[in-house]
Design an enzyme around this catalytic site. Structure first.
Site, PDB file in Angstrom:
ATOM      1  N   TYR A 171       0.819  -1.224   0.000  1.00 44.02           N
ATOM      2  CA  TYR A 171       0.000   0.000   0.000  1.00 44.02           C
ATOM      3  C   TYR A 171       0.850   1.270   0.000  1.00 44.02           C
ATOM      4  O   TYR A 171       0.316   2.363  -0.016  1.00 44.02           O
ATOM      5  CB  TYR A 171      -1.053  -0.006   1.109  1.00 44.02           C
ATOM      6  CG  TYR A 171      -0.593  -0.191   2.541  1.00 44.02           C
ATOM      7  CD1 TYR A 171       0.326   0.668   3.143  1.00 44.02           C
ATOM      8  CD2 TYR A 171      -1.147  -1.201   3.328  1.00 44.02           C
ATOM      9  CE1 TYR A 171       0.710   0.514   4.463  1.00 44.02           C
ATOM     10  CE2 TYR A 171      -0.773  -1.373   4.659  1.00 44.02           C
ATOM     11  CZ  TYR A 171       0.163  -0.505   5.216  1.00 44.02           C
ATOM     12  OH  TYR A 171       0.533  -0.663   6.527  1.00 44.02           O
ATOM     13  N   LYS A 202       5.287   4.356   4.798  1.00 46.31           N
ATOM     14  CA  LYS A 202       5.928   3.314   3.982  1.00 46.31           C
ATOM     15  C   LYS A 202       6.309   3.870   2.603  1.00 46.31           C
ATOM     16  O   LYS A 202       7.332   3.473   2.031  1.00 46.31           O
ATOM     17  CB  LYS A 202       4.999   2.114   3.825  1.00 46.31           C
ATOM     18  CG  LYS A 202       4.664   1.387   5.129  1.00 46.31           C
ATOM     19  CD  LYS A 202       5.840   0.618   5.695  1.00 46.31           C
ATOM     20  CE  LYS A 202       5.413  -0.325   6.826  1.00 46.31           C
ATOM     21  NZ  LYS A 202       6.550  -0.995   7.460  1.00 46.31           N
TER      22      LYS A 202
END
Ligand code: COA
Length: 286
Positions: free
Chosen positions: A160, A175
């Site tokens: 994601y 991330k």
């Protein structure tokens, strides 16, 4: 008395048993979940492994197993959000165990929360651990690697990071930053002999993920139904790929992000596999 090493019980069992002999590895969040499996694999294949995380309670399982198996294992209490503490830890580990060859930036924090309800502290907590922590550790352990002209850094991201995902805007944003950091450092530090890569698991079985990312078995089954392989990975399967990227066999792999998600992040979502339908002119795309 030491137990005989059981080579079949760790995720690096298909690599040569001396793959990491003589190497010093630091694994943040290395006492639980994926971090623990990576730590076990590195230690079983000969590395001196230092796990670093906030809670010393999380160190016990690895250290106890290491004693029984004669692995070279140590731990430090460290909050990766604190740059000064990371610098001190990097200096202390190098002084106590020798130059660090391998860094696994695995420490993470995550939970599902609607973006409109996420507090600024919650945003900061996750960004701090995942993005700031990865940078601070890469910088401070990386300096030692640069000085020696050799080192391997592995960052744990998630698919994601580029697809986005509802409910985890904090983690997805962090991330995505770590993925950019991975590629930037891979380019910047290659000339010093460092390799910087990432691994992007889809959902996998771990206590942390189970507690924070899916509330019950029904939700888990619904998530699994969307994965082409129709199951989550085991922690062991993801750890095995981490060890592969850290091993000398991957020495020409740099700036890569290896996806380990059973095919979940590729392909269109318009038709389920195997769907048959007819058009007015009679062609059948299946
Ligand atoms: N939903 C909404 N907000 C949450 C939350 C949740 N499930 N968990 C934590 N927060 C919020 C807290 O309420 C706090 O915000 P506030 O001060 O505005 O109330 C903020 O996040 C910081 O939480 P706190 O527990 O004080 O910080 P921490 O730094 O000790 O820990 C986490 C934050 C995210 C690391 C912690 O929740 C945690 O340990 N999670 C489990 C570990 C994990 O996520 N592993 C990875 C699984 S994939």
């Amino acid at each position: 008395m030491s137990a005989a090493p059981d080579r079949l019980s760790h995720p690096g069992r298909w690599l040569a048993p001396d793959t990491f002999v003589g190497r010093v590895a630091v694994v943040t969040g290395g006492g639980t979940g994926l971090g623990l499996q990576v730590s076990r694999g590195l230690a079983a294949l000969g590395a001196t492994v230092v796990i670093a995380s906030r809670s010393s309670e999380h160190h016990a399982a690895f250290l106890t197993e290491a004693r029984a198996r004669d692995w070279k294992a140590h731990s430090v209490v460290l909050d990766v959000r604190e740059a000064r503490d990371v610098r001190r830890a990097a200096e202390a580990i190098a002084a106590d165990h020798g130059p660090v060859d391998i860094l696994v930036n695995n420490a993470a924090g995550n939970f599902v929360c609607p973006a409109e309800r996420l507090s600024s502290n919650a945003w900061r907590a996750v960004l701090g651990i995942v993005l700031d922590g990865t940078f601070y550790c890469s910088q401070h352990f990386g300096r030692g690697m640069i000085a020696r002209g050799e080192g391997r850094i592995l960052n744990i991201v998630a698919t994601y990071a580029w697809t986005g995902m509802a409910g985890v805007v904090h983690s997805a944003s962090a991330k995505a930053g770590v993925l950019a950091l991975t590629r930037s450092l891979a380019v910047e530090w290659a000339r010093f002999g460092l390799r910087v890569n990432a691994i992007a698991p889809g959902p996998f079985e771990s206590d942390g993920a189970r507690a924070n990312l899916w509330p019950d078995e029904e939700t888990k089954r619904a998530l699994e139904a969307q994965i082409p392989l129709k199951r989550f990975a085991s922690t062991d399967e993801v750890a095995a790929q981490c060890l592969w990227l850290l091993a000398p066999v991957s020495d020409y792999v740099n700036g890569e992000c290896l996806v380990v998600d059973g095919g979940a992040s590729v392909g269109g979502r318009m038709w389920a596999p195997g769907t048959r339908f007819s058009r007015s002119r009679g062609t059948d795309p299946t």
